[in-house]
Enzyme design. Structure first.
Site, mmCIF file in Angstrom:
data_model
loop_
_atom_site.group_PDB
_atom_site.id
_atom_site.type_symbol
_atom_site.label_atom_id
_atom_site.label_comp_id
_atom_site.label_asym_id
_atom_site.label_seq_id
_atom_site.Cartn_x
_atom_site.Cartn_y
_atom_site.Cartn_z
ATOM 1 N N HIS A 72 -27.777 4.880 -5.008
ATOM 2 C CA HIS A 72 -28.725 5.565 -5.890
ATOM 3 C C HIS A 72 -28.303 7.011 -6.070
ATOM 4 O O HIS A 72 -27.960 7.694 -5.107
ATOM 5 C CB HIS A 72 -30.141 5.522 -5.295
ATOM 6 C CG HIS A 72 -30.862 4.234 -5.574
ATOM 7 N ND1 HIS A 72 -32.212 4.088 -5.447
ATOM 8 C CD2 HIS A 72 -30.393 3.043 -6.011
ATOM 9 C CE1 HIS A 72 -32.557 2.851 -5.779
ATOM 10 N NE2 HIS A 72 -31.465 2.194 -6.113
ATOM 11 N N TYR A 201 -41.607 8.607 -5.053
ATOM 12 C CA TYR A 201 -42.501 9.214 -4.070
ATOM 13 C C TYR A 201 -43.700 9.745 -4.850
ATOM 14 O O TYR A 201 -43.541 10.672 -5.656
ATOM 15 C CB TYR A 201 -41.814 10.375 -3.344
ATOM 16 C CG TYR A 201 -40.755 9.962 -2.349
ATOM 17 C CD1 TYR A 201 -39.462 9.658 -2.752
ATOM 18 C CD2 TYR A 201 -41.051 9.907 -0.990
ATOM 19 C CE1 TYR A 201 -38.487 9.297 -1.820
ATOM 20 C CE2 TYR A 201 -40.076 9.549 -0.051
ATOM 21 C CZ TYR A 201 -38.807 9.240 -0.480
ATOM 22 O OH TYR A 201 -37.839 8.886 0.439
ATOM 23 N N PRO A 292 -41.779 9.259 8.489
ATOM 24 C CA PRO A 292 -40.776 8.569 7.674
ATOM 25 C C PRO A 292 -40.481 9.198 6.308
ATOM 26 O O PRO A 292 -39.422 8.915 5.739
ATOM 27 C CB PRO A 292 -41.366 7.172 7.493
ATOM 28 C CG PRO A 292 -42.818 7.308 7.773
ATOM 29 C CD PRO A 292 -42.964 8.420 8.742
ATOM 30 N N LYS A 296 -35.291 9.949 7.349
ATOM 31 C CA LYS A 296 -34.282 10.575 8.212
ATOM 32 C C LYS A 296 -34.060 9.866 9.552
ATOM 33 O O LYS A 296 -33.033 10.080 10.208
ATOM 34 C CB LYS A 296 -34.669 12.034 8.501
ATOM 35 C CG LYS A 296 -34.518 12.952 7.314
ATOM 36 C CD LYS A 296 -33.066 13.170 6.955
ATOM 37 C CE LYS A 296 -32.900 13.575 5.520
ATOM 38 N NZ LYS A 296 -31.698 13.132 4.875
ATOM 39 N N TYR A 384 -31.984 15.673 1.352
ATOM 40 C CA TYR A 384 -32.242 14.232 1.223
ATOM 41 C C TYR A 384 -30.959 13.414 1.411
ATOM 42 O O TYR A 384 -30.956 12.398 2.126
ATOM 43 C CB TYR A 384 -32.879 13.935 -0.143
ATOM 44 C CG TYR A 384 -33.523 12.578 -0.216
ATOM 45 C CD1 TYR A 384 -34.853 12.395 0.162
ATOM 46 C CD2 TYR A 384 -32.801 11.455 -0.630
ATOM 47 C CE1 TYR A 384 -35.444 11.144 0.124
ATOM 48 C CE2 TYR A 384 -33.382 10.204 -0.668
ATOM 49 C CZ TYR A 384 -34.703 10.052 -0.286
ATOM 50 O OH TYR A 384 -35.286 8.819 -0.319
HETATM 51 P P1 FAD Z 1 -34.778 1.718 17.938
HETATM 52 O O1 FAD Z 1 -34.481 1.132 16.620
HETATM 53 O O2 FAD Z 1 -36.197 1.874 18.343
HETATM 54 O O3 FAD Z 1 -34.000 0.844 19.017
HETATM 55 C C1 FAD Z 1 -34.248 0.933 20.395
HETATM 56 C C2 FAD Z 1 -33.960 -0.393 21.038
HETATM 57 O O4 FAD Z 1 -34.140 -0.292 22.436
HETATM 58 C C3 FAD Z 1 -34.894 -1.486 20.553
HETATM 59 O O5 FAD Z 1 -34.154 -2.610 20.146
HETATM 60 C C4 FAD Z 1 -35.775 -1.777 21.766
HETATM 61 O O6 FAD Z 1 -36.198 -3.128 21.802
HETATM 62 C C5 FAD Z 1 -34.841 -1.422 22.895
HETATM 63 N N1 FAD Z 1 -35.506 -1.068 24.145
HETATM 64 C C6 FAD Z 1 -36.645 -0.354 24.314
HETATM 65 N N2 FAD Z 1 -36.938 -0.218 25.610
HETATM 66 C C7 FAD Z 1 -35.953 -0.865 26.287
HETATM 67 C C8 FAD Z 1 -35.708 -1.077 27.655
HETATM 68 N N3 FAD Z 1 -36.508 -0.598 28.590
HETATM 69 N N4 FAD Z 1 -34.605 -1.766 28.002
HETATM 70 C C9 FAD Z 1 -33.761 -2.265 27.074
HETATM 71 N N5 FAD Z 1 -33.962 -2.096 25.751
HETATM 72 C C10 FAD Z 1 -35.041 -1.388 25.360
HETATM 73 N N6 FAD Z 1 -37.132 5.409 9.460
HETATM 74 C C11 FAD Z 1 -36.856 5.630 8.195
HETATM 75 O O7 FAD Z 1 -35.937 6.408 7.919
HETATM 76 N N7 FAD Z 1 -37.584 4.980 7.209
HETATM 77 C C12 FAD Z 1 -38.582 4.071 7.511
HETATM 78 O O8 FAD Z 1 -39.189 3.490 6.637
HETATM 79 C C13 FAD Z 1 -38.886 3.838 8.849
HETATM 80 N N8 FAD Z 1 -39.867 2.965 9.206
HETATM 81 C C14 FAD Z 1 -40.122 2.763 10.551
HETATM 82 C C15 FAD Z 1 -41.133 1.867 10.951
HETATM 83 C C16 FAD Z 1 -41.428 1.680 12.306
HETATM 84 C C17 FAD Z 1 -42.519 0.710 12.720
HETATM 85 C C18 FAD Z 1 -40.712 2.405 13.285
HETATM 86 C C19 FAD Z 1 -41.029 2.239 14.760
HETATM 87 C C20 FAD Z 1 -39.696 3.275 12.869
HETATM 88 C C21 FAD Z 1 -39.409 3.464 11.521
HETATM 89 N N9 FAD Z 1 -38.379 4.336 11.091
HETATM 90 C C22 FAD Z 1 -38.125 4.543 9.801
HETATM 91 C C23 FAD Z 1 -37.532 5.021 12.024
HETATM 92 C C24 FAD Z 1 -36.207 4.284 12.233
HETATM 93 O O9 FAD Z 1 -36.401 2.910 12.101
HETATM 94 C C25 FAD Z 1 -35.718 4.691 13.594
HETATM 95 O O10 FAD Z 1 -35.440 6.081 13.544
HETATM 96 C C26 FAD Z 1 -34.503 3.900 14.080
HETATM 97 O O11 FAD Z 1 -34.860 2.581 14.371
HETATM 98 C C27 FAD Z 1 -33.914 4.568 15.325
HETATM 99 O O12 FAD Z 1 -32.952 3.751 15.914
HETATM 100 P P2 FAD Z 1 -32.758 3.732 17.482
HETATM 101 O O13 FAD Z 1 -31.635 2.798 17.723
HETATM 102 O O14 FAD Z 1 -32.678 5.123 17.987
HETATM 103 O O15 FAD Z 1 -34.114 3.164 18.071
HETATM 104 C C1 DHB Z 2 -37.952 3.853 2.752
HETATM 105 C C2 DHB Z 2 -38.516 4.465 3.823
HETATM 106 C C3 DHB Z 2 -38.696 5.835 3.800
HETATM 107 O O1 DHB Z 2 -39.214 6.457 4.862
HETATM 108 C C4 DHB Z 2 -38.333 6.585 2.714
HETATM 109 O O2 DHB Z 2 -38.537 7.920 2.716
HETATM 110 C C5 DHB Z 2 -37.766 5.960 1.643
HETATM 111 C C6 DHB Z 2 -37.567 4.575 1.668
HETATM 112 C C7 DHB Z 2 -37.775 2.385 2.786
HETATM 113 O O3 DHB Z 2 -38.186 1.751 3.775
HETATM 114 O O4 DHB Z 2 -37.228 1.830 1.838
#
Ligand code: FAD
Ligand code: DHB
Length: 390
Positions: A72, A201, A292, A296, A384
């Site tokens: 995009h 947005y 969110p 980021k 962004y």
């Molecule tokens: P995570 O993806 O949380 O991965 C951590 C992993 O560690 C998981 O698989 C978990 O099961 C595992 N774990 C936890 N505890 C233990 C343990 N004790 N032992 C072993 N394993 C463990 N970001 C955006 O940019 N846009 C969005 O729309 C957006 N929506 C989101 C919706 C939700 C519900 C959540 C929670 C987050 C969202 N985020 C979004 C944020 C984004 O998804 C996260 O920043 C991203 O997943 C970070 O990745 P990570 O690997 O650091 O953590």
């Molecule tokens: C999506 C999530 C976001 O937080 C955002 O700013 C834009 C898009 C998405 O899940 O597609």
């Protein structure tokens, strides 16, 4: 068992770190407490910054991303009944974003890891980390009913916000910074072609709404809700009705489709400093959370592990700890930039009752400024798509 890098968590951060390390010949073991099916179907983020998509492609983890990711060049901001385009690529030196679901990033990385035959253990329990200040930190866990000890050179805490790694750092060492918001997002994934070519947005007096997508056949949509919103009060028809109101424009309709997934996400800003204690390095959501708006979270997580993989590579190659010592400060510069940007986007676009009509007028003024001033639009665009330097 012994390994070089013990990785707790198989989210985007842990899986990407393991892959980047494998590419430079460093061994790791990944321990994940959920099942493979669970982590591959957890619907979350969908927007990759330009440099983060490149990181995955350059590391050989981006074949499908390159084929199926949707590039995009702009986004739209909607307020006061009008849409205004922000041309990301024109304002940010040609940089773009790629739409590719976090579920797909995770599936690609799990498949790559399993192909190598290197350890990725699912459904481990009772995970704890110990001896962090020694040269032989350990991870204890249970797998298939057996208690195990993994001895490591270093441990990467990639276990998300609710993981066990951050709480293992003494409170006397860790500083925490946070902000709660009194709203959340209700998100749906729907089997319908996106009604707009670019993300929208939308600022609306009833609350924020976002139109996004996952593929030419899948729409992803969000509405601002209460942080503890009960999904029982939101049958699909009511979600669509609210989306129609908040995203609606004269001469444009939102196409509706079957709802495949529905969930509520709370919002918080949070940073833990430093992101390292002894031989434990925190990465991704384990160390920081952003609301969110601005997409980021996933991008920051992958940036952290890129810095960590480079630092570990240099350490194993040369014996120099300089990059490992710089890890926390290097990551935190980008983390705080993203914290500010996400807070700013969130504050500009969400209904905040506590700020009253004064706050509403400020939001509308800021939105007008961002969509009419080249300087203000450039600031939004470069944040962004991801700043090259922070
Ligand atoms: P995570 O993806 O949380 O991965 C951590 C992993 O560690 C998981 O698989 C978990 O099961 C595992 N774990 C936890 N505890 C233990 C343990 N004790 N032992 C072993 N394993 C463990 N970001 C955006 O940019 N846009 C969005 O729309 C957006 N929506 C989101 C919706 C939700 C519900 C959540 C929670 C987050 C969202 N985020 C979004 C944020 C984004 O998804 C996260 O920043 C991203 O997943 C970070 O990745 P990570 O690997 O650091 O953590
Ligand atoms: C999506 C999530 C976001 O937080 C955002 O700013 C834009 C898009 C998405 O899940 O597609």
């Amino acid at each position: 068992m012994r390994t070089q890098v013990g990785i707790v968590g198989a989210g985007p951060a842990g899986l990407t770190l393991a892959h980047l390390l494998h590419v430079v010949g460093i061994e790791s073991v990944i321990l994940e407490h959920r099942s493979r099916d669970y982590i591959e179907h957890r619907v979350r983020a969908g927007v990759l910054e330009h440099a983060i998509a490149e990181l995955l492609v350059d590391a050989g983890a981006g074949d499908r991303l390159r084929r199926e990711g949707i590039v995009h060049h702009g986004i739209e901001l909607q307020f006061a009944g009008e849409r205004h385009r922000i041309s990301l690529s024109e304002l940010a030196d040609g940089r773009t974003i790629v739409i590719y679901g976090q579920t797909e990033v995770v599936k690609d990385l799990v498949a790559l890891r399993l192909d190598t035959g290197l350890p990725l253990l699912f459904e481990v329990s009772d995970v704890s980390v110990d001896a962090l200040e020694s040269e032989r930190p350990v991870v204890r866990y249970r797998h298939d009913g057996e208690a195990q000890v993994l001895e490591c050179d270093v441990i990467a805490g990639c276990d998300g916000f609710h993981g066990i790694c951050r709480p293992s750092i003494p409170t006397s060492v860790l500083r925490e910074f946070s902000r709660e918001y009194d709203f959340g997002w209700l998100g749906i994934l729907a089997a319908v072609a996106p009604s707009n070519d670019e993300l929208v947005y939308a600022h609306h007096e009833r609350g924020f709404a976002l139109l996004s997508l996952r593929s030419p056949e899948l729409s992803r949509l969000y509405i601002q809700c209460r942080p503890d919103e009960d999904l029982d009060g939101w049958p699909d028809e009511r979600v669509w009705e609210e989306l129609q109101i908040r995203l609606g424009l004269d001469g444009w309709t939102l196409a509706e489709g079957r709802v495949l997934e529905k969930g509520v996400t709370g919002m918080r800003s949070y940073v833990a400093e430093p992101m390292r204690h002894g031989r434990l390095f925190l990465a991704g959501d384990a160390a920081h959370i952003v609301p969110p708006t601005g997409a980021k979270g996933l991008n920051l997580a992958l940036h952290d592990v890129q810095v960590l993989a480079d630092a570990l590579g240099a350490w194993y190659r040369t014996g120099s700890q300089a990059l490992l010592d710089a890890y926390s400060a290097e990551c935190l510069r980008r983390v705080w930039r993203a914290e500010h940007f996400s807070w700013w986007m969130t504050s500009m676009l969400h209904r905040a009752d506590a700020d009253g009509d004064f706050g509403l007028r400020l939001q509308l003024s800021q939105l007008r400024y961002v969509t009419t001033s080249h300087a203000a639009a450039t600031s939004l665009a470069e944040n962004y798509v991801g700043l090259e330097r922070v």
